[in-house]
Write a protein that holds these residues in place. Structure first.
Motif, PDB file in Angstrom:
ATOM      1  N   GLU A   1       0.785  -1.285  -0.059  1.00  0.00           N
ATOM      2  CA  GLU A   1       0.038  -0.106  -0.011  1.00  0.00           C
ATOM      3  C   GLU A   1       0.801   1.230   0.074  1.00  0.00           C
ATOM      4  O   GLU A   1       0.513   1.978  -0.615  1.00  0.00           O
ATOM      5  N   GLN A   2       2.026   1.353   0.927  1.00  0.00           N
ATOM      6  CA  GLN A   2       2.726   2.342   0.940  1.00  0.00           C
ATOM      7  C   GLN A   2       3.427   2.549  -0.493  1.00  0.00           C
ATOM      8  O   GLN A   2       3.784   3.933  -1.042  1.00  0.00           O
ATOM      9  N   LYS A   3       4.072   1.652  -1.417  1.00  0.00           N
ATOM     10  CA  LYS A   3       4.529   1.657  -2.356  1.00  0.00           C
ATOM     11  C   LYS A   3       3.378   2.303  -3.505  1.00  0.00           C
ATOM     12  O   LYS A   3       3.873   3.136  -4.048  1.00  0.00           O
ATOM     13  N   ALA A   4       2.302   1.791  -3.427  1.00  0.00           N
ATOM     14  CA  ALA A   4       1.286   2.110  -4.344  1.00  0.00           C
ATOM     15  C   ALA A   4       1.192   3.776  -4.141  1.00  0.00           C
ATOM     16  O   ALA A   4       0.765   4.506  -5.041  1.00  0.00           O
ATOM     17  N   PHE A   5       1.070   4.397  -2.910  1.00  0.00           N
ATOM     18  CA  PHE A   5       0.939   5.575  -2.630  1.00  0.00           C
ATOM     19  C   PHE A   5       2.090   6.215  -3.057  1.00  0.00           C
ATOM     20  O   PHE A   5       1.721   7.551  -3.732  1.00  0.00           O
ATOM     21  N   ALA A   6       3.209   5.919  -2.933  1.00  0.00           N
ATOM     22  CA  ALA A   6       4.329   6.833  -3.542  1.00  0.00           C
ATOM     23  C   ALA A   6       4.164   6.759  -5.019  1.00  0.00           C
ATOM     24  O   ALA A   6       4.421   8.114  -5.659  1.00  0.00           O
ATOM     25  N   VAL A   7       3.896   5.751  -5.890  1.00  0.00           N
ATOM     26  CA  VAL A   7       3.637   5.696  -7.120  1.00  0.00           C
ATOM     27  C   VAL A   7       2.520   6.644  -7.452  1.00  0.00           C
ATOM     28  O   VAL A   7       2.793   7.462  -8.583  1.00  0.00           O
ATOM     29  N   ASP A   8       1.553   6.633  -6.936  1.00  0.00           N
ATOM     30  CA  ASP A   8       0.407   7.619  -7.271  1.00  0.00           C
ATOM     31  C   ASP A   8       0.834   9.115  -7.357  1.00  0.00           C
ATOM     32  O   ASP A   8       0.719   9.899  -8.096  1.00  0.00           O
TER      33      ASP A   8
END
Length: 312
Positions: free
Chosen positions: A117-124
């Motif tokens: 989830e944190q990786k997805a947040f950063a990519v977003d």
């Protein structure tokens, strides 16, 4: 109860005032667990339209000195950064639309293990940067919307820039102001090109090569822009301060450094393993980017190599 506002202001003066005594002040502050844990707590800003942390300068310093701070407070700060865009986009060093955001600074810590989830947040957040495939899609949709509304360059209007009034097509004027609004937005907070959040995600070990293979294509929709940034990353390695040793030029050019110098040769030159590792990691990163997304000249000179290339 500690007075976080007072302590945070003292740290700000120590870091940016004269004389600068930031190291001594920070050493004193970071040894106080109560201060650190209180500083990372989220609060509303004075306009009640966004979130901040109680100690902005203290939190900023924690993200820099992440190896030597209370990990309970640090973990709480990381949690807030990756769940709250207001906190993620906070910038203490630089402009609010391009400085070192808290999110970018968190990516400096390559030992920090991020969740899916944190990786997805950063990519977003990274995909909001100008030049991504998402940005291009939004720009194209805006252009189509203008066409549907009958706003075209067949209609001539004027634009005033710093007192200079010039004729301009109505569509071009709207697209210009839309671009300007985007550029000034805090969605652009995460660093400046070529070393913005996209670079730091690609440099970060939390993402696999397979993930980076897709991201490197999504992060830059324009081949020429990507080619230029990769070249700037390479020149950044060549022009590192450690390469001069009091001389006007480094002992190697870009081609030699990336194709002829081995790790052992660099270690002998620097005489320092820490510096050698840092430079070598940057060299390996650039080589990896060439494999994941070759520059246009590489594709033109050796298309078969690119087609048969595998991720190592």
């Amino acid at each position: 109860m500690v007075d976080i506002k007072k302590i945070d202001n003292e740290l700000y003066i120590a870091r940016y005032g004269l004389p600068r005594v930031a190291n001594a002040k920070w050493t004193q502050i970071k040894s106080n667990l109560e201060v650190l844990r209180e500083a990372v707590k989220v609060r509303r800003n004075k306009w009640n339209n966004g979130d901040l942390v109680k100690g902005l300068n203290i939190s900023d310093a924690m993200l820099i000195d992440y190896k030597d701070v209370d990990q309970v407070a640090y973990s709480e700060l990381i949690k807030s950064i990756y769940t709250n865009t207001d906190i993620a986009r906070l910038v203490m060093d630089g402009a609010s639309n391009g400085g070192y955001s808290f999110l970018v600074m968190s990516l400096w810590n390559h030992s920090l293990r991020l969740t899916k989830e944190q990786k997805a947040f950063a990519v977003d957040e990274a995909m909001n940067k100008i030049g991504t495939t998402r940005y291009k899609k939004q720009r194209d949709e805006y252009s189509k919307k203008l066409d549907e509304q009958g706003i075209t360059d067949d209609i001539t209007t004027t634009i005033d820039i710093d007192g200079c009034v010039n004729p301009i097509g109505a569509k071009a004027k709207n697209e210009y102001f839309n671009y300007t609004c985007t550029m000034m937005s805090d969605t652009q907070a995460h660093g400046t090109a070529p070393y913005d959040i996209r670079y730091h995600i690609l440099r970060n070990p939390n993402w696999t090569l397979e993930e980076k293979q897709k991201l490197i294509m999504d992060f830059w929709c324009d081949d020429e822009t990507y080619d230029e940034y990769l070249e700037q990353w390479e020149w950044g390695v060549v022009n590192d301060n450690e390469n001069y040793k009091g001389e006007p030029f480094p002992p190697f050019d870009r081609y030699e450094l990336f194709n002829e110098w081995s790790y052992e040769m660099l270690l002998e030159y620097y005489g320092n393993k820490e510096t050698t590792d840092r430079i070598w990691e940057e060299i390996e990163f650039c080589r990896q980017m060439h494999k994941l997304r070759p520059q246009q000249w590489e594709i033109k000179t050796s298309p078969q190599r690119v087609l048969t290339q595998s991720i190592e």
